[in-house]
Design a protein around this motif. Structure first.
Motif, PDB file in Angstrom:
ATOM      1  N   UNK A   1       2.705 -21.744   3.824  1.00  8.07           N
ATOM      2  CA  UNK A   1       1.898 -20.991   4.795  1.00  8.07           C
ATOM      3  C   UNK A   1       2.731 -19.939   5.499  1.00  8.07           C
ATOM      4  N   UNK A   2       3.509 -19.209   4.735  1.00 10.04           N
ATOM      5  CA  UNK A   2       4.326 -18.150   5.324  1.00 10.04           C
ATOM      6  C   UNK A   2       3.783 -16.790   4.896  1.00 10.04           C
ATOM      7  N   UNK A   3       3.360 -16.017   5.882  1.00 11.04           N
ATOM      8  CA  UNK A   3       2.801 -14.684   5.646  1.00 11.04           C
ATOM      9  C   UNK A   3       3.797 -13.662   6.208  1.00 11.04           C
ATOM     10  N   UNK A   4       4.464 -12.962   5.303  1.00 12.79           N
ATOM     11  CA  UNK A   4       5.418 -11.914   5.682  1.00 12.79           C
ATOM     12  C   UNK A   4       4.678 -10.586   5.640  1.00 12.79           C
ATOM     13  N   UNK A   5       4.731  -9.819   6.718  1.00 17.43           N
ATOM     14  CA  UNK A   5       3.993  -8.550   6.756  1.00 17.43           C
ATOM     15  C   UNK A   5       4.850  -7.442   7.367  1.00 17.43           C
ATOM     16  N   UNK A   6       4.594  -6.229   6.904  1.00 16.70           N
ATOM     17  CA  UNK A   6       5.272  -5.072   7.519  1.00 16.70           C
ATOM     18  C   UNK A   6       4.391  -3.839   7.362  1.00 16.70           C
ATOM     19  N   UNK A   7       4.418  -2.990   8.380  1.00 16.53           N
ATOM     20  CA  UNK A   7       3.816  -1.663   8.269  1.00 16.53           C
ATOM     21  C   UNK A   7       4.879  -0.668   8.703  1.00 16.53           C
ATOM     22  N   UNK A   8       4.849   0.493   8.074  1.00 10.90           N
ATOM     23  CA  UNK A   8       5.895   1.481   8.341  1.00 10.90           C
ATOM     24  C   UNK A   8       5.977   1.834   9.830  1.00 10.90           C
TER      25      UNK A   8
ATOM     26  N   UNK B   1       0.857  -1.188   0.000  1.00  5.76           N
ATOM     27  CA  UNK B   1       0.000   0.000   0.000  1.00  5.76           C
ATOM     28  C   UNK B   1       0.891   1.235   0.000  1.00  5.76           C
ATOM     29  N   UNK B   2       0.630   2.095  -1.001  1.00  4.56           N
ATOM     30  CA  UNK B   2       1.377   3.346  -1.133  1.00  4.56           C
ATOM     31  C   UNK B   2       0.486   4.479  -0.626  1.00  4.56           C
ATOM     32  N   UNK B   3       1.071   5.359   0.183  1.00  5.81           N
ATOM     33  CA  UNK B   3       0.321   6.516   0.685  1.00  5.81           C
ATOM     34  C   UNK B   3       1.166   7.752   0.414  1.00  5.81           C
ATOM     35  N   UNK B   4       0.642   8.684  -0.338  1.00  2.00           N
ATOM     36  CA  UNK B   4       1.372   9.914  -0.716  1.00  2.00           C
ATOM     37  C   UNK B   4       2.772   9.562  -1.224  1.00  2.00           C
ATOM     38  N   UNK B   5       2.857   8.587  -2.101  1.00  3.53           N
ATOM     39  CA  UNK B   5       4.133   8.253  -2.739  1.00  3.53           C
ATOM     40  C   UNK B   5       5.071   7.393  -1.909  1.00  3.53           C
ATOM     41  N   UNK B   6       4.641   7.009  -0.709  1.00  2.00           N
ATOM     42  CA  UNK B   6       5.517   6.214   0.156  1.00  2.00           C
ATOM     43  C   UNK B   6       4.846   4.860   0.434  1.00  2.00           C
ATOM     44  N   UNK B   7       5.661   3.791   0.465  1.00  2.00           N
ATOM     45  CA  UNK B   7       5.083   2.479   0.783  1.00  2.00           C
ATOM     46  C   UNK B   7       4.920   2.382   2.306  1.00  2.00           C
ATOM     47  N   UNK B   8       3.689   2.148   2.741  1.00  2.00           N
ATOM     48  CA  UNK B   8       3.429   2.107   4.189  1.00  2.00           C
ATOM     49  C   UNK B   8       3.062   0.709   4.684  1.00  2.00           C
ATOM     50  N   UNK B   9       2.844  -0.209   3.755  1.00  2.00           N
ATOM     51  CA  UNK B   9       2.471  -1.575   4.153  1.00  2.00           C
ATOM     52  C   UNK B   9       2.961  -2.541   3.078  1.00  2.00           C
TER      53      UNK B   9
END
Ligand code: IPD
Ligand code: CA
Ligand code: CA
Length: 270
Positions: free
Chosen positions: A125-132, A108-116
């Motif tokens: 069954x591997x779920x890799x996740x990150x939020x800024x 997910x990009x928000x105002x030109x920056x990737x935030x998620x």
């Protein structure tokens, strides 16, 4: 545990599971009629397209005002401030051959920056996740890039420039230089998973030419939130624009970047 209650992450999570199950259910079952050629060595299957429709429909239902940049059929400009960047099946060539390395990638990009960013490997069954600002996780457990501190002990991931075959000579020159310095090199066939694995400390560096935003948007935030470094070939932050990406642990990024610069400066400037 990661906070899957974040509405953005929770929705991406549901979309990825839906698409991942669909992909796995079709593994080894597609026929020639399900495959189209986009260009030489570049294929798309009915599964890529249907996976994308499922992901976009799931997210759009929750966030009807958001835009989408998705590999197969969405090229929307970010007018709302939020745009989802999606690779519905990263590793299509592997999938076609039933070679078991592929993933779903959602950012997910928000105002030109990737935030998620989320990369889902449905076979493991591997779920890799990150939020800024909130770290990177694998199935809810925090991730850190590796602590390998010298090139000689490092495992490097890469991708071959099969869409830019005119780049093969400098690519092989770089490959050779890197190969002589490191423990070994891997080409698994899914850039999104290569980056997720770097975030998880399973490899230490990555480089590839000519990728698209959907290949790397999610993986790049996974690595940054796990403590790694991601740049383009000039050492700047334009990799989503140029598609040329170099990544590594803080101990190794400068070294792999300097190898890349030695070969590619003047050929590719960023
Ligand atoms: C590809 C994979 C591959 C990389 C290619 C990508 P696709 O994505 O990530 O590892 O080398 O350049 O385009 O076409 O399978 O979604
Ligand atoms: Ca891809
Ligand atoms: Ca794809």
């Amino acid at each position: 545990m990661a906070d899957y209650n974040s509405e953005h992450l929770g929705t991406a999570f549901r979309a990825a599971i839906l698409a991942g199950d669909f992909i796995v259910n079709n593994l080894g079952k597609i026929s020639k009629n399900d495959i189209d050629t986009k260009q030489a060595s570049d294929f798309v299957t009915r599964i890529d397209k249907e996976s994308e429709q499922m992901i976009v429909a799931t997210i759009r239902k929750k966030f009807p005002g958001h835009q989408f940049l998705a590999e197969e059929s969405f090229r929307e400009k970010n007018i709302s401030g939020y745009r989802w960047i999606i690779d519905p099946l990263d590793g299509t060539t592997n999938f076609i051959h039933a070679y078991p390395v592929f993933a779903v990638s959602i950012a997910l990009e928000c105002q030109g920056e990737i935030i998620l960013g989320l990369v889902y490997d449905p076979l493991r069954n591997e779920m890799f996740t990150a939020e800024k600002g909130r770290g990177s996780f694998l199935n809810g457990e925090p991730l850190n890039v590796s602590s390998v501190a010298d090139m000689a002990n490092s495992l490097v991931a890469t991708g071959f420039p099969f869409r830019k075959k005119e780049m093969i000579d400098p690519y092989l020159e770089l490959f050779k230089k890197v190969f002589h310095r490191v423990s070994d090199i891997r080409r698994a066939g899914s850039a999104a998973l290569d980056l997720a694995h770097l975030a998880a400390g399973r490899c230490d560096c990555f480089f590839e030419i000519g990728l698209s935003p959907w290949d790397i948007a999610a993986g790049s935030i996974l690595i940054k939130e796990a403590g790694g470094i991601v740049t383009d070939f000039a050492g700047s932050q334009e990799y989503l624009v140029t598609g040329n990406i170099v990544s590594g642990t803080p101990a190794l990024h400068a070294e792999i970047l300097s190898e890349v610069k030695e070969v590619f400066t003047g050929i590719i400037n960023q």
